[in-house]
Design a protein around this motif. Structure first.
Motif, PDB file in Angstrom:
ATOM      1  N   SER A 130      52.067   9.454   4.637  1.00  0.00           N
ATOM      2  CA  SER A 130      52.708  10.222   5.696  1.00  0.00           C
ATOM      3  C   SER A 130      53.033  11.602   5.142  1.00  0.00           C
ATOM      4  N   VAL A 131      53.230  12.557   6.021  1.00  0.00           N
ATOM      5  CA  VAL A 131      53.611  13.912   5.617  1.00  0.00           C
ATOM      6  C   VAL A 131      55.045  14.132   6.049  1.00  0.00           C
ATOM      7  N   CYS A 182      46.695  18.375   8.348  1.00  0.00           N
ATOM      8  CA  CYS A 182      46.290  17.235   7.531  1.00  0.00           C
ATOM      9  C   CYS A 182      46.055  16.057   8.469  1.00  0.00           C
ATOM     10  N   HIS A 183      44.827  15.557   8.468  1.00  0.00           N
ATOM     11  CA  HIS A 183      44.447  14.439   9.338  1.00  0.00           C
ATOM     12  C   HIS A 183      44.405  13.122   8.580  1.00  0.00           C
ATOM     13  N   GLY A 184      44.194  13.201   7.256  1.00  0.00           N
ATOM     14  CA  GLY A 184      44.071  11.977   6.487  1.00  0.00           C
ATOM     15  C   GLY A 184      43.994  12.263   5.002  1.00  0.00           C
ATOM     16  N   ARG A 205      59.099  22.572   2.787  1.00  0.00           N
ATOM     17  CA  ARG A 205      57.691  22.571   2.382  1.00  0.00           C
ATOM     18  C   ARG A 205      57.095  21.185   2.616  1.00  0.00           C
ATOM     19  N   PRO A 206      55.822  21.130   3.028  1.00  0.00           N
ATOM     20  CA  PRO A 206      55.221  19.826   3.305  1.00  0.00           C
ATOM     21  C   PRO A 206      54.876  19.067   2.017  1.00  0.00           C
ATOM     22  N   ARG A 207      55.040  17.760   2.074  1.00  0.00           N
ATOM     23  CA  ARG A 207      54.679  16.861   0.974  1.00  0.00           C
ATOM     24  C   ARG A 207      54.001  15.633   1.563  1.00  0.00           C
ATOM     25  N   LEU A 208      53.030  15.126   0.826  1.00  0.00           N
ATOM     26  CA  LEU A 208      52.382  13.877   1.194  1.00  0.00           C
ATOM     27  C   LEU A 208      53.169  12.747   0.545  1.00  0.00           C
ATOM     28  N   ARG A 209      53.653  11.819   1.333  1.00  0.00           N
ATOM     29  CA  ARG A 209      54.371  10.659   0.800  1.00  0.00           C
ATOM     30  C   ARG A 209      53.394   9.488   0.731  1.00  0.00           C
ATOM     31  N   ARG A 265      55.576   7.887  -4.003  1.00  0.00           N
ATOM     32  CA  ARG A 265      55.275   9.113  -4.750  1.00  0.00           C
ATOM     33  C   ARG A 265      55.086  10.232  -3.739  1.00  0.00           C
ATOM     34  N   ASP A 266      55.566  11.425  -4.058  1.00  0.00           N
ATOM     35  CA  ASP A 266      55.398  12.598  -3.197  1.00  0.00           C
ATOM     36  C   ASP A 266      54.493  13.612  -3.889  1.00  0.00           C
ATOM     37  N   ILE A 267      53.539  14.160  -3.143  1.00  0.00           N
ATOM     38  CA  ILE A 267      52.600  15.171  -3.639  1.00  0.00           C
ATOM     39  C   ILE A 267      52.802  16.446  -2.821  1.00  0.00           C
ATOM     40  N   PRO A 268      53.046  17.594  -3.474  1.00  0.00           N
ATOM     41  CA  PRO A 268      53.159  18.850  -2.721  1.00  0.00           C
ATOM     42  C   PRO A 268      51.832  19.206  -2.049  1.00  0.00           C
TER      43      PRO A 268
END
Length: 163
Positions: free
Chosen positions: A155-156, A84-86, A133-137, A74-77
């Protein structure tokens, strides 16, 4: 992982704390630290403890419901610039209709809850690059139903889709 902090190279700390990366996360009193969210809170999954017990050997999709059920990725914008450290994880409990208790972190003051922090392998600079654009995977690697212990990898990454 630790790198440069206030001009000091603390990367050797990573050699004495390798378990942080392999663990499901580390419990912290986040009110003691300066932090800010880079995305709105989002649900990974939910478990209905009021229903009949599930088959503990069943696949992940049959035990869980919610956004990650039946998905491996899942990807989160990520909506704020910075680093982002965690990822901060917590439980919200619905005890009865209209009666909810959250273990979520409060950025506005002291709370009695500890949250689990899953550190990224590398700190991510969230500054957009051109149209990227960055996304959290989120990778739902496994779920131990007997222990009720999920295992996620975070991961980003950057993509070309505008937020």
């Amino acid at each position: 992982p630790v790198g440069m902090v206030e001009g000091f190279d603390l990367a050797r700390f990573n050699d004495i704390q390798p378990a942080y990366q392999a663990s499901p996360g580390v419990a912290y009193d986040l009110w003691m630290y300066e932090w800010r969210p880079v995305s709105p809170a989002f649900e990974l999954f939910s478990i209905d403890f009021a229903s009949e017990p599930h088959d503990l050997s069943a696949p992940l999709a049959t035990i869980l419901s919610g956004p990650m059920a039946g998905q491996k990725v899942r990807d989160i914008p990520l909506e704020s610039e910075g680093f982002c450290h965690g990822v901060i994880l917590w439980l919200d409990w619905t005890l009865a209709p209209g009666l909810e208790v959250s273990g979520g972190a409060s950025s506005s003051g002291i709370d009695a809850n500890k949250q689990v922090v899953k550190f990224l392998e590398q700190t991510a600079d969230l500054a957009p690059t051109g149209d990227a654009r960055p996304r959290l995977r989120i990778d739902a690697a496994s779920f131990d139903a007997a222990e009720c212990l999920p295992s996620f990898a975070f991961s980003v990454h950057f993509d070309q889709d505008p937020l």
